[in-house]
Design an enzyme around this catalytic site. Sequence first.
Site, PDB file in Angstrom:
ATOM      1  N   GLU A  77       6.501  -6.881   2.941  1.00 53.00           N
ATOM      2  CA  GLU A  77       5.192  -7.064   3.548  1.00 53.00           C
ATOM      3  C   GLU A  77       5.461  -7.351   5.024  1.00 53.00           C
ATOM      4  OE1 GLU A  77       1.366  -9.858   4.139  1.00 53.00           O
ATOM      5  OE2 GLU A  77       3.336 -10.642   3.693  1.00 53.00           O
ATOM      6  N   ASP A 115       7.553 -11.506   0.891  1.00 51.73           N
ATOM      7  CA  ASP A 115       6.365 -11.939   1.622  1.00 51.73           C
ATOM      8  C   ASP A 115       6.680 -12.275   3.077  1.00 51.73           C
ATOM      9  OD1 ASP A 115       3.534 -12.957   1.596  1.00 51.73           O
ATOM     10  OD2 ASP A 115       4.558 -14.830   2.094  1.00 51.73           O
TER      11      ASP A 115
END
Length: 644
Positions: A376, A323
């Site tokens: 990401e 993330d």
Amino acid sequence: MAGANQNTSENPSFYSRLTDFDIHLFRSGKHYQLHDKLGSHPVEHNGEAGCYFAVWAPSAKQVSVIGNFNYWDVHAHNLTPRWDSSGIWEGFIPGIGHGEVYKYSIETQEGFRLEKGDPFARYWEEPPKTASIIWDPSYKWKDSKWMKKRMKEREEPKPYAVYEVHMGSWKRKMEEGGRSLSYRELAEELVDYVKDMNYTHVEFMPVMEHPFYGSWGYQITGYFAPTSRYGNPQDFKFMIDALHQAGIGVILDWVPSHFPNDAHGLYKFDGTHLYEHSDPRKGFHPDWKSSIFNYGRFEVKSILISNAVFWLEEFHVDGLRVDAVASMLYLDYSRKAGEWIPNEFGGNENIEAIRFLKEMNETVYGKFPDVITIAEESTAWPGVSKPTFLGGLGFGQKWMMGWMHDTLEFFKHDPMYRRWHMNEITFSIMYAFTENFMLPLSHDEVVHGKGPLMARMPGDEWQRFANMRLMLGYMYAHPGTKLLFMGSEFAQTSEWRHDHGLEWHLLQFGFHSGVQNLVRDINKLYQTTKALYERPFEKEGFEWIDYSDTENSVIVFARYGMNPDKDAVLAVCNFTPQLHHEYRVGVSATGEWIEIFNSDDKKYSGTGLTNGSVETTSTQSHGKDQSVVLKLPPLAIILLKLKS
């Protein structure tokens, strides 16, 4: 330090799981199995059962273990600092073991007492309680067939049709007060559903223990424990085991970018900024009001990379989606001038974080060559999914955020005006092969007032659902792997809420069940059609046939597998409600072309304007010597394949 001379091998009561080599690796940032060394471990010492504890707290004045077993007495069971200046405190406490609740009581140099959970705890009390639990993680796996297949096929191209799931809100037991499903219940209901829908993988939003449910798991305190909200670690393993036995891979959302400032967590763990940077210009995240790891501290790097290894090793996980990578790469991420510190060369790149990410990927792929790491990363940072030996960050794939943004923006336009915006839907091919891209329609696109994906679709009810079917079909035809957030597969009409279940009742309506049928079918088609998955990251796997018909808002392209003469798929997208009964398209091969997918099929609640099969003629079109004439249904995509 007081008591340092007691921690020696000459002391018969002394027990340690740490060797001098462990300490050397830990302090060098090269220890990737710290979960086997630090934390709490039920053991037997000198014939007596008990538990060994080890915690890193170099600036602490004193550390003790407290719990129900000693009435939370901070003086009852002191740990001893190691003599090697590693900052690790350790000790063996007899008579306690599996299931015992505990915390570390840490006295700071200033004389303050902190109560901290164990950073390496395998299990925690269910929030809002905050204590750690001694836990034996043993489990007998039954997924050997999956694991062997995963290793055997590690070099082969494979489809990724990923179902992104927030476990607490996928489905709820309304008859029991709206509670979330347990891991064991998900091992039945979720596994059956994902298998029926023909997804290849499930990606779970963070499952690591987190105190605030509303953070969706992105504010982690227990990095080495699955959340106790849905069961214990063995229950979580049981669910993964069930997914594997059903032929479904598991990807976990992993958050090494920041952590919350909860008093029982990592923040100021020993009274100092141990895990985080002390300077808020590097150590405080302005967006999430949380702390940023100090990637330049070798011990922190050892702990984080050990954590990545832990989930892959202990839980047989098949991949990690990392993330907020962009927030790690840039020192000025979400910061104004004067709010950040340039690196040693005067730039805004976080050199320490870059080194960490590269080493993490090198370690993961070195130990587990059959797994995947996915970044990401929302900027144009070069080489995110390129090998580190070529100067890249070493990830296996990267989310294609530009494609996601442009696609959703394009579909907002009234079809009447799409002719002026066709560049939004075609631009992604300009950079589609610069990285190993995954196309995400993720949870981020259905929260914070954005509404569900359906909210972007213009027109009356029929057109809105036709647009939704077209967008999903276009996504699967586009180069790259695929990810779809739960609820979007049946066109949920409300924004996702973490404290509510999905709107499963919508499936009683034909339009919604039609979208679900489409996703089920195209998932299967994607996995069984080599042209759609064999070359997702190679320009040789894609060919524009026509991107210039802006007047009709139609695009045509071909996808190719490793054997392009045999494995070719033609994709035709009509982005308006205008029917075309005789639309000529140039094709690469002579023969009969079979329609293998049509988003306007009646089983998807379309009009049913299909082609069946069409024969090529020698009429030249689009630079090809042969062509086919097609019926283009309204707001639809059709896929055709040469009959073998």
